[in-house]
Motif scaffolding. Structure first.
Motif, PDB file in Angstrom:
ATOM      1  N   PRO A  60       0.863  -1.185   0.000  1.00 46.68           N
ATOM      2  CA  PRO A  60       0.000   0.000   0.000  1.00 46.68           C
ATOM      3  C   PRO A  60       0.898   1.234   0.000  1.00 46.68           C
ATOM      4  O   PRO A  60       2.021   1.176   0.508  1.00 46.68           O
ATOM      5  CB  PRO A  60      -0.760  -0.110   1.322  1.00 46.68           C
ATOM      6  N   ARG A  61       0.458   2.315  -0.588  1.00 44.56           N
ATOM      7  CA  ARG A  61       1.308   3.513  -0.598  1.00 44.56           C
ATOM      8  C   ARG A  61       0.466   4.762  -0.412  1.00 44.56           C
ATOM      9  O   ARG A  61      -0.754   4.757  -0.655  1.00 44.56           O
ATOM     10  CB  ARG A  61       2.125   3.583  -1.885  1.00 44.56           C
ATOM     11  N   LEU A  62       1.169   5.806   0.014  1.00 40.12           N
ATOM     12  CA  LEU A  62       0.492   7.079   0.264  1.00 40.12           C
ATOM     13  C   LEU A  62       0.778   7.998  -0.910  1.00 40.12           C
ATOM     14  O   LEU A  62       1.939   8.198  -1.270  1.00 40.12           O
ATOM     15  CB  LEU A  62       1.054   7.675   1.556  1.00 40.12           C
ATOM     16  N   ARG A  63      -0.278   8.541  -1.521  1.00 42.44           N
ATOM     17  CA  ARG A  63      -0.067   9.622  -2.497  1.00 42.44           C
ATOM     18  C   ARG A  63      -0.306  10.920  -1.746  1.00 42.44           C
ATOM     19  O   ARG A  63      -1.404  11.126  -1.228  1.00 42.44           O
ATOM     20  CB  ARG A  63      -1.043   9.473  -3.670  1.00 42.44           C
ATOM     21  N   TRP A  64       0.745  11.726  -1.658  1.00 40.03           N
ATOM     22  CA  TRP A  64       0.656  12.955  -0.873  1.00 40.03           C
ATOM     23  C   TRP A  64      -0.582  13.754  -1.251  1.00 40.03           C
ATOM     24  O   TRP A  64      -0.861  13.881  -2.438  1.00 40.03           O
ATOM     25  CB  TRP A  64       1.913  13.803  -1.108  1.00 40.03           C
TER      26      TRP A  64
ATOM     27  N   LYS B  33       8.646   6.643  -4.034  1.00 38.29           N
ATOM     28  CA  LYS B  33       9.465   6.692  -5.255  1.00 38.29           C
ATOM     29  C   LYS B  33       9.746   8.179  -5.513  1.00 38.29           C
ATOM     30  O   LYS B  33       8.827   8.971  -5.672  1.00 38.29           O
ATOM     31  CB  LYS B  33       8.678   6.087  -6.419  1.00 38.29           C
ATOM     32  N   ARG B  34      11.024   8.534  -5.501  1.00 40.99           N
ATOM     33  CA  ARG B  34      11.399   9.938  -5.701  1.00 40.99           C
ATOM     34  C   ARG B  34      12.604  10.005  -6.617  1.00 40.99           C
ATOM     35  O   ARG B  34      13.509   9.173  -6.462  1.00 40.99           O
ATOM     36  CB  ARG B  34      11.776  10.599  -4.377  1.00 40.99           C
ATOM     37  N   PRO B  35      12.700  10.985  -7.514  1.00 48.39           N
ATOM     38  CA  PRO B  35      11.641  11.926  -7.851  1.00 48.39           C
ATOM     39  C   PRO B  35      10.567  11.245  -8.682  1.00 48.39           C
ATOM     40  O   PRO B  35      10.822  10.251  -9.340  1.00 48.39           O
ATOM     41  CB  PRO B  35      12.366  12.989  -8.670  1.00 48.39           C
ATOM     42  N   ARG B  36       9.362  11.773  -8.609  1.00 51.84           N
ATOM     43  CA  ARG B  36       8.248  11.262  -9.423  1.00 51.84           C
ATOM     44  C   ARG B  36       7.596  12.462 -10.110  1.00 51.84           C
ATOM     45  O   ARG B  36       7.326  13.477  -9.472  1.00 51.84           O
ATOM     46  CB  ARG B  36       7.227  10.566  -8.520  1.00 51.84           C
ATOM     47  N   ARG B  37       7.393  12.327 -11.424  1.00 51.10           N
ATOM     48  CA  ARG B  37       6.825  13.443 -12.184  1.00 51.10           C
ATOM     49  C   ARG B  37       5.336  13.578 -11.856  1.00 51.10           C
ATOM     50  O   ARG B  37       4.595  12.596 -11.913  1.00 51.10           O
ATOM     51  CB  ARG B  37       7.019  13.160 -13.674  1.00 51.10           C
ATOM     52  N   VAL B  38       4.923  14.764 -11.481  1.00 56.01           N
ATOM     53  CA  VAL B  38       3.529  14.975 -11.078  1.00 56.01           C
ATOM     54  C   VAL B  38       2.981  16.256 -11.693  1.00 56.01           C
ATOM     55  O   VAL B  38       3.744  17.134 -12.123  1.00 56.01           O
ATOM     56  CB  VAL B  38       3.380  15.071  -9.531  1.00 56.01           C
TER      57      VAL B  38
ATOM     58  N   PHE C 161       8.619  17.752 -10.156  1.00 60.93           N
ATOM     59  CA  PHE C 161       9.055  16.452  -9.634  1.00 60.93           C
ATOM     60  C   PHE C 161       8.819  16.403  -8.131  1.00 60.93           C
ATOM     61  O   PHE C 161       9.330  17.241  -7.392  1.00 60.93           O
ATOM     62  CB  PHE C 161      10.535  16.213  -9.963  1.00 60.93           C
ATOM     63  N   PHE C 162       8.010  15.435  -7.720  1.00 60.57           N
ATOM     64  CA  PHE C 162       7.733  15.199  -6.303  1.00 60.57           C
ATOM     65  C   PHE C 162       8.999  14.679  -5.628  1.00 60.57           C
ATOM     66  O   PHE C 162       9.604  13.715  -6.099  1.00 60.57           O
ATOM     67  CB  PHE C 162       6.601  14.158  -6.207  1.00 60.57           C
ATOM     68  N   GLN C 163       9.398  15.340  -4.544  1.00 59.55           N
ATOM     69  CA  GLN C 163      10.639  14.950  -3.857  1.00 59.55           C
ATOM     70  C   GLN C 163      10.374  14.542  -2.416  1.00 59.55           C
ATOM     71  O   GLN C 163      11.298  14.546  -1.608  1.00 59.55           O
ATOM     72  CB  GLN C 163      11.633  16.117  -3.863  1.00 59.55           C
ATOM     73  N   GLY C 164       9.116  14.253  -2.069  1.00 60.68           N
ATOM     74  CA  GLY C 164       8.816  13.861  -0.696  1.00 60.68           C
ATOM     75  C   GLY C 164       8.381  15.057   0.127  1.00 60.68           C
ATOM     76  O   GLY C 164       7.885  16.056  -0.395  1.00 60.68           O
TER      77      GLY C 164
ATOM     78  N   LEU D 169      -2.987  16.505  -6.735  1.00 63.57           N
ATOM     79  CA  LEU D 169      -1.667  16.051  -7.202  1.00 63.57           C
ATOM     80  C   LEU D 169      -1.920  14.829  -8.069  1.00 63.57           C
ATOM     81  O   LEU D 169      -2.496  13.854  -7.596  1.00 63.57           O
ATOM     82  CB  LEU D 169      -0.763  15.705  -6.011  1.00 63.57           C
ATOM     83  N   ARG D 170      -1.526  14.923  -9.345  1.00 64.38           N
ATOM     84  CA  ARG D 170      -1.750  13.805 -10.262  1.00 64.38           C
ATOM     85  C   ARG D 170      -0.391  13.223 -10.633  1.00 64.38           C
ATOM     86  O   ARG D 170       0.529  13.971 -11.010  1.00 64.38           O
ATOM     87  CB  ARG D 170      -2.455  14.327 -11.524  1.00 64.38           C
ATOM     88  N   GLU D 171      -0.276  11.905 -10.474  1.00 60.71           N
ATOM     89  CA  GLU D 171       1.002  11.273 -10.821  1.00 60.71           C
ATOM     90  C   GLU D 171       1.071  11.096 -12.332  1.00 60.71           C
ATOM     91  O   GLU D 171       0.107  10.617 -12.942  1.00 60.71           O
ATOM     92  CB  GLU D 171       1.119   9.920 -10.112  1.00 60.71           C
TER      93      GLU D 171
END
Ligand code: BTN
Length: 256
Positions: free
Chosen positions: A104-108, A203-208, A222-225, A252-254
């Motif tokens: 399971p994961r958290l999408r900010w 997962k970082r960085p992730r394009r959002v 880029f999402f950096q946490g 926030l859309r991944e």
């Protein structure tokens, strides 16, 4: 519509952690029902007619899902508790892993996903100075896309993710236990360990793509946490590192 048929009070929680749970068959919103209850109260309903999500969105709350609100004490300044939504998300991830959900994961800031499907959402609201209501909606055996076809392909259900069926009572107990543990962690050790844990897992960085509240055009980065205060760390091509509070961001859309 007002709350109907209180099904049970003082549901025995075998973990002995002292939550006082009220269960209704139907309410407008469990968060509203819990708004004036004392700390360590919780409200669950079989269905909600006016379930709320973030950014005033409607939350589909059909039978078979878990619609739960838990009231926790928030001593001290309001600022100090702004990290509660992220900490509650962290607690839910732990509870789901214990139930056997893999990855399971958290999408900010507070969507709980498995793969690309949304399993649960969180809405933390403050109605009083010394408490907060943690509202969680979790798809279990319900079919939200049957109620709102635009959700097709976007949701996940606990029943499809674990061997053997859990009841709403089982999951309620797991979540309330996790919220107790999370609260103790915040009081005793603060948010730092939780932020580190979340940052390690992301997962970082992730394009959002980010849409801010207030109607400005969406932009990419880029999402950096998160930083130690739970703010979104975003790097954009033109502006470098930017920090955003959860209440500044509508969506926030991944992109990957
Ligand atoms: C979101 O993802 O936008 C948050 C959804 C939160 C829904 C839950 S269901 C129980 C509680 N009562 C509400 O009215 N909302 C929360």
């Amino acid at each position: 519509m007002s709350a109907t048929a209180l099904l049970s009070k003082e549901t025995p929680l075998t973990n002995g952690q002292g939550w006082r749970l009220e269960v209704f068959d139907h309410v407008p919103s469990t968060n509203s029902c819990a708004s004036q209850l004392p700390a360590w109260s919780a409200v669950r309903a079989v269905t909600q007619s006016a379930g709320r999500g973030r950014a005033a969105r409607h939350w589909v709350s059909d039978e078979g899902g878990l619609w739960l609100s838990a009231v926790v004490p928030c001593p001290g300044s309001r600022k100090k508790w702004e990290i509660l939504p992220l900490a509650a998300g962290w607690a839910i991830l732990g509870a789901l892993r214990e139930l056997g959900v893999s990855e399971p994961r958290l999408r900010w800031p507070n969507d709980i996903l498995v793969g690309r499907g949304k399993l649960a959402g969180l809405l933390v609201e403050r109605f009083t100075n010394d408490t907060a209501v943690i509202g969680v909606g979790l798809n279990l055996s319900n079919r939200p896309e049957w109620v709102d076809p635009s959700l097709a392909g976007l949701t996940a259900r606990l029943d499809d993710l674990v061997d053997g069926a859990y009841t709403v009572e089982d999951v309620t107990e797991s979540l309330l236990r996790a919220f107790r543990g999370m609260h103790t962690h915040l009081i005793e050790r603060g948010f730092y360990g939780i932020a580190d844990d979340l940052n390690r897992a992301w997962k970082r960085p992730r394009r959002v793509e980010i849409t801010l509240n207030g109607g400005a055009a969406a932009f990419h980065g880029f999402f950096q946490g998160i930083d130690p205060y739970g703010r979104l760390c975003l790097v954009t091509e033109n502006e470098g590192l930017r920090l955003y509070d959860a209440n500044q961001v509508a969506l926030l859309r991944e992109l990957e």
